[in-house]
Design an enzyme around this catalytic site. Sequence first.
Site, PDB file in Angstrom:
ATOM      1  N   GLU A 236      -6.579   4.285  -9.180  1.00 23.78           N
ATOM      2  CA  GLU A 236      -6.293   4.877  -7.875  1.00 23.78           C
ATOM      3  C   GLU A 236      -5.333   6.055  -7.899  1.00 23.78           C
ATOM      4  O   GLU A 236      -5.402   6.945  -7.040  1.00 23.78           O
ATOM      5  CB  GLU A 236      -5.766   3.789  -6.923  1.00 23.78           C
ATOM      6  CG  GLU A 236      -6.895   3.004  -6.314  1.00 23.78           C
ATOM      7  CD  GLU A 236      -6.531   1.567  -5.995  1.00 23.78           C
ATOM      8  OE1 GLU A 236      -6.725   1.159  -4.851  1.00 23.78           O
ATOM      9  OE2 GLU A 236      -6.077   0.849  -6.900  1.00 23.78           O
TER      10      GLU A 236
ATOM     11  N   GLN B 154     -11.709   7.608 -15.280  1.00 18.19           N
ATOM     12  CA  GLN B 154     -11.168   7.137 -14.011  1.00 18.19           C
ATOM     13  C   GLN B 154     -10.386   8.229 -13.288  1.00 18.19           C
ATOM     14  O   GLN B 154     -10.513   8.415 -12.081  1.00 18.19           O
ATOM     15  CB  GLN B 154     -10.279   5.917 -14.239  1.00 18.19           C
ATOM     16  CG  GLN B 154     -11.042   4.629 -14.447  1.00 18.19           C
ATOM     17  CD  GLN B 154     -11.738   4.185 -13.188  1.00 18.19           C
ATOM     18  OE1 GLN B 154     -11.110   3.746 -12.226  1.00 18.19           O
ATOM     19  NE2 GLN B 154     -13.045   4.317 -13.150  1.00 18.19           N
TER      20      GLN B 154
ATOM     21  N   PHE C 146     -15.030   1.111  -4.267  1.00 23.01           N
ATOM     22  CA  PHE C 146     -13.897   1.899  -3.761  1.00 23.01           C
ATOM     23  C   PHE C 146     -13.046   1.115  -2.770  1.00 23.01           C
ATOM     24  O   PHE C 146     -12.357   1.703  -1.938  1.00 23.01           O
ATOM     25  CB  PHE C 146     -14.369   3.209  -3.124  1.00 23.01           C
ATOM     26  CG  PHE C 146     -15.255   4.036  -4.010  1.00 23.01           C
ATOM     27  CD1 PHE C 146     -14.807   4.456  -5.253  1.00 23.01           C
ATOM     28  CD2 PHE C 146     -16.529   4.391  -3.615  1.00 23.01           C
ATOM     29  CE1 PHE C 146     -15.618   5.221  -6.083  1.00 23.01           C
ATOM     30  CE2 PHE C 146     -17.345   5.150  -4.436  1.00 23.01           C
ATOM     31  CZ  PHE C 146     -16.889   5.566  -5.672  1.00 23.01           C
TER      32      PHE C 146
ATOM     33  N   GLY D 242      -2.373  -0.010 -14.113  1.00 24.02           N
ATOM     34  CA  GLY D 242      -3.688   0.393 -13.615  1.00 24.02           C
ATOM     35  C   GLY D 242      -3.820   1.898 -13.476  1.00 24.02           C
ATOM     36  O   GLY D 242      -2.834   2.618 -13.297  1.00 24.02           O
TER      37      GLY D 242
ATOM     38  N   ASN E 145      -8.236   2.317 -23.184  1.00 21.13           N
ATOM     39  CA  ASN E 145      -9.457   2.989 -23.637  1.00 21.13           C
ATOM     40  C   ASN E 145      -9.388   4.428 -23.156  1.00 21.13           C
ATOM     41  O   ASN E 145      -9.473   4.694 -21.956  1.00 21.13           O
ATOM     42  CB  ASN E 145     -10.707   2.284 -23.085  1.00 21.13           C
ATOM     43  CG  ASN E 145     -12.003   2.866 -23.623  1.00 21.13           C
ATOM     44  OD1 ASN E 145     -12.245   4.071 -23.563  1.00 21.13           O
ATOM     45  ND2 ASN E 145     -12.862   2.002 -24.148  1.00 21.13           N
TER      46      ASN E 145
END
Length: 741
Positions: free
Chosen positions: A699, A632, A239, A696, A625
């Site tokens: 987050e 996530q 994290f 990404g 994916n």
Amino acid sequence: MSDKQQSIIGAGVPRIDGPDKLSGRANYAADNLPPDLAYGYGVFSTIASGRVSQLSVDEARKMPGVVDIFHHGHFPSLYRTPSSFAQGNKVEETRLPFEDERVYYEGQFVALVVADTFENARAAARRVKVTYSADQAVANLDQGVEANGTQAGSGNHDRGDAASAFDGAATTIDVTYRTPVETHNPMEMHASTAWWDNGDLTIFDATQGVVVARNALSKIFAIAPERVTVYAPYIGSGFGGKLWTWPHAIAAAAASRELERPVQLVVPRQQMFTTTGHRPETRQRLRLATDDNGKLVSLRHESINTTSFTDQYVETCGSVTKSLYSCPNLTVSHETTQVNRGTPTSMRAPGAAPGLFALESAIDEMAAAAGVDPLQFRLDNYAERDESKDLDFSSNHIVEATKRAAERFGWADRNPQIGSMREGREIVGYGVAACNWEALKMACDARVSIRADGTAFASCATQDIGTGTYTIVAQTVSDVTGIPIDRITVKLGDSSYPDGPISGGSWATATTLPAIAGAARNALDEMKRYATGSNGAFAGASSDALDATAGGLRNAAGKQVSFAEILEAGRYGSADGEAHTEAADSKYSYRSFGAHFVEVRWDPGISRLRVARVVSAIDVGKVINETTARNQVEGAVVMGIGMGLFEATEYDERNARPVNNDYAEYVVPVHADQPEIDVILLDYPDLAFNEYGARGIGEIGTTGLAAAIANAVHHATGKRIRELPITLDKLMGDVPQARSA
């Protein structure tokens, strides 16, 4: 995009590292037990400010199995690391263990016992006697501001005249929000296993950046980077807390060199609250103003965060504020204040997570003051381009994300009156918040080999911290070569491999995949040269006339020859390719976007608050994916629930000592707290960003979630909670009467 890409890129391929983890074959940092291993255990300060006036090790040295005891008066001279960027990987200035006798925070290393077993080291550490000369400690942000003032931070921004526009606006709000210290608490504790061989350092480290750790350790020990090898093949999450090199890793390596034997050092859970970073405490003042039509005309976001006395860490709370909403007059400023805590560090969505709690709570308050539905207010004010950089967004589907999530959630059924929606004993509240995160891509190197047995091997010095990097690298190799996933071996987490990125900032996917794809194509080019050579299966043919498919090459006439046959014909062991890709350009503003919708249930009779339902729509470019991407976001949502309702590291205001630095009293969401989570992945490739169009995803799901919860709580209870976490004591009181939200 080819049919081949359609079938493998985006598919929910199971994690290729799953069998190793489930079977126990996966070795983490503390699982490595080289011969003659010694074990370290720290002695940690019991004051937060002062000096070590006396340290007695006589009794401890007599304990069974003790090899040595290190401290300020008995520790090798080492070197600091200058802050720099190398291959896009930051090397942070690192404070060395036992540099002096000064104590800056409770839980600081003051000595290290090394013994033949972990138990003996721990027992002896408890016999080290330390006497302190204590100073008055600075325990929290308010005390820090009063005692030390503030220091200017980075990431500031100004456009227009926010103050004048605010003073002349039709509607204004001026509100302050607070967030507490949060601690990372990954499943795997920080650990290092180190040894030396003829001046070369090998270390298995629980790190999110093997290249960064290698670079730091080479500076600290004044040896060439090639003489340091850092391994982190498996990491039990981080994290952000494992991005940089902490004192325990340095101490383990130094002790190993002094003792000429391997040393392992695991940081106890309690000291992971003190000596390996945290998300800092923040105080954020927001002043917003609109015109008569509900359009933002002024926005000021001024934040202060706590930092240590040894380093300045800036929590850039206004990083999203600069560009999420259209506003001609805007000011973002960041300041820090020094307190007696260890140095803060990045924690999932640094800056944006606490910053969007404040901003998206304030947006709700601004919408209410302007008399506009909070969903409509956002749609009316979202920015169409990045006004902070005067650049177009490379791709921005936040309006669609917000509308799709609203429809799935059922926002149209929301009664705006406070406390008006009930089901049995529970009052139902609906809340919304935008989520946002920067898209980053760094320089990267990679290597791919197609082997004589028809398998492929890919390597890169990045890591998989549990996010699925192993799997998406294999998907990329399969996409380029046509080799099935189960015949592809991926190796990561080894600093001797081609330089790769840290696993942080949500940039690993966008950074690594283009380099892997380039290396795979270069390996294919070599394979084609073999195949079209004088003794090749396609002798005399043009390489351009051959396509890779199903683990081999095929020409236009339909002739197909496997890679294994091509290599065997030439007696070659492999066809190899390497590639280097650069960081993202600055032609566009690259960001990811989304929206959270949250339903809370409040039972005033028993004072029970729960998050019942979350719908999140996320625009992160191409989804590589589907399974790992969805996972996530779901995990980030749960972490956002922890931020909103549960998590806070608490300190005694009298002496700055943490009082809940264990997993019994630091409260996190458990199974009983899990809501129904519905994730919508928009899946629009951002081809201006990289060839796969992937940004990404690690987050963004955490950002905005705490604000959506707070906004839903206000809708249910009428109470505007501006300080996290939203604990029950802040809600107890009168049952709300129906009134407008």
